[in-house]
Design a protein around this motif. Sequence first.
Motif, PDB file in Angstrom:
ATOM      1  N   CYS A   9      40.796  30.699  48.118  1.00 37.15           N
ATOM      2  CA  CYS A   9      39.501  30.393  47.645  1.00 37.15           C
ATOM      3  C   CYS A   9      38.664  29.322  48.278  1.00 37.15           C
ATOM      4  O   CYS A   9      37.512  29.308  48.318  1.00 37.15           O
ATOM      5  CB  CYS A   9      39.700  30.364  46.220  1.00 37.15           C
TER       6      CYS A   9
ATOM      7  N   CYS B 180      37.338  34.385  41.783  1.00 35.01           N
ATOM      8  CA  CYS B 180      37.644  35.811  42.216  1.00 35.01           C
ATOM      9  C   CYS B 180      36.629  36.719  41.557  1.00 35.01           C
ATOM     10  O   CYS B 180      35.915  37.573  41.978  1.00 35.01           O
ATOM     11  CB  CYS B 180      38.708  36.149  42.108  1.00 35.01           C
TER      12      CYS B 180
ATOM     13  N   ILE C 106      36.106  39.280  44.270  1.00 36.72           N
ATOM     14  CA  ILE C 106      37.446  39.295  45.125  1.00 36.72           C
ATOM     15  C   ILE C 106      38.506  39.791  44.378  1.00 36.72           C
ATOM     16  O   ILE C 106      38.661  39.228  43.244  1.00 36.72           O
ATOM     17  CB  ILE C 106      37.894  37.807  45.632  1.00 36.72           C
TER      18      ILE C 106
ATOM     19  N   PRO D 186      42.035  39.356  43.041  1.00 38.12           N
ATOM     20  CA  PRO D 186      42.662  38.247  43.032  1.00 38.12           C
ATOM     21  C   PRO D 186      44.272  38.511  43.553  1.00 38.12           C
ATOM     22  O   PRO D 186      44.659  37.529  44.170  1.00 38.12           O
ATOM     23  CB  PRO D 186      42.847  37.911  41.428  1.00 38.12           C
TER      24      PRO D 186
ATOM     25  N   ALA E 150      43.816  37.310  47.058  1.00 35.68           N
ATOM     26  CA  ALA E 150      43.967  35.837  47.121  1.00 35.68           C
ATOM     27  C   ALA E 150      45.314  35.466  47.185  1.00 35.68           C
ATOM     28  O   ALA E 150      45.643  34.504  48.030  1.00 35.68           O
ATOM     29  CB  ALA E 150      43.226  35.272  45.899  1.00 35.68           C
TER      30      ALA E 150
END
Length: 318
Positions: free
Chosen positions: A162, A250, A255, A257, A260
């Motif tokens: 992130c 996120c 996004i 997760p 990520a």
Amino acid sequence: MNELEIINLISKNLTYKGNAIKSIGDDCAVFKINNTYLVITTDMMFKSTHFPDILTPFQIGGRLITANVSDIAAMCAKPLGIVVSIGISKEYANKKFIDELSKGLNFMAEKYKCPVVGGDTNKSNELTLCGTAFGLTDNPIYRRAEVGDDICITNDLGRVFCALKMIEMRDNGIINKNQFNKLMEKYPNIMKKLCEPEARVEEGILMNELVNSCCDISDGLAKDLFYIGGFEIYSEDLLKAVPEDVLEFCEEFNINPIEAVLNSGEEFELLFTTKKYLKVKEILKKTDTKVIKIGKVIEDGKYLDGNIFKFGGYIHRW
């Protein structure tokens, strides 16, 4: 070519192993000396690829120590010392930068009880740092999982992904400098994990006799999982490794997760396998470290929620 192809080509030519009982292919090389083992690792960093412009010279020095010591932790070994080589470009050849950089080196070296005991300096076109760390253990832990092991990680993942996403959005003009600064204030722990990561040294030493394999998460879980062999992991468990601020970030920027968690490099958490999950979880309470089980080691195949898992994470390409 990519770095894996280059490493494979070099490895084929480095046939002489001498007295090493472990050479290329793990977090550290290993030599047996009497009744103990010496473990050795090296890590190199460049300004263009490893040092975002938000890092202070102090943090740059600290990150080099952490990256090297993290490999020692991945062998569940105790750090002994480190030598550091520095290539200094004209831009950074000034007293203020060198003073703060060396203070950062010393601060993290003292934290890990891994003194900087020498090295080299040279002129370079780009700021370049290289560390070579060494440690000791009676029982080196390799990337050698056993079928039936639980696959686990320490703490959580995703913050570095992130943080780098923030920098990427700023550099690509998606957000302006003012918006970037506000995001840094809104997500301080995300930025802290990028700027001041920590190696899990104490954790590695504590769980030495309880795990069958271990590595540190430096290139992203989606790459480092492949060191294990066959595995089955589950999204439901991976989500348990996502901290609240990463979930919030996120959601704010649409996004996934799971992406990520899988692709967050330089986290320096430990990825390990064990048949004694509850004992590891209990012993690591001494360090306030969480242990999250994310899957199982299987005989063959690599799967996420029953689907074939795609290789990912970070890899250098040319």
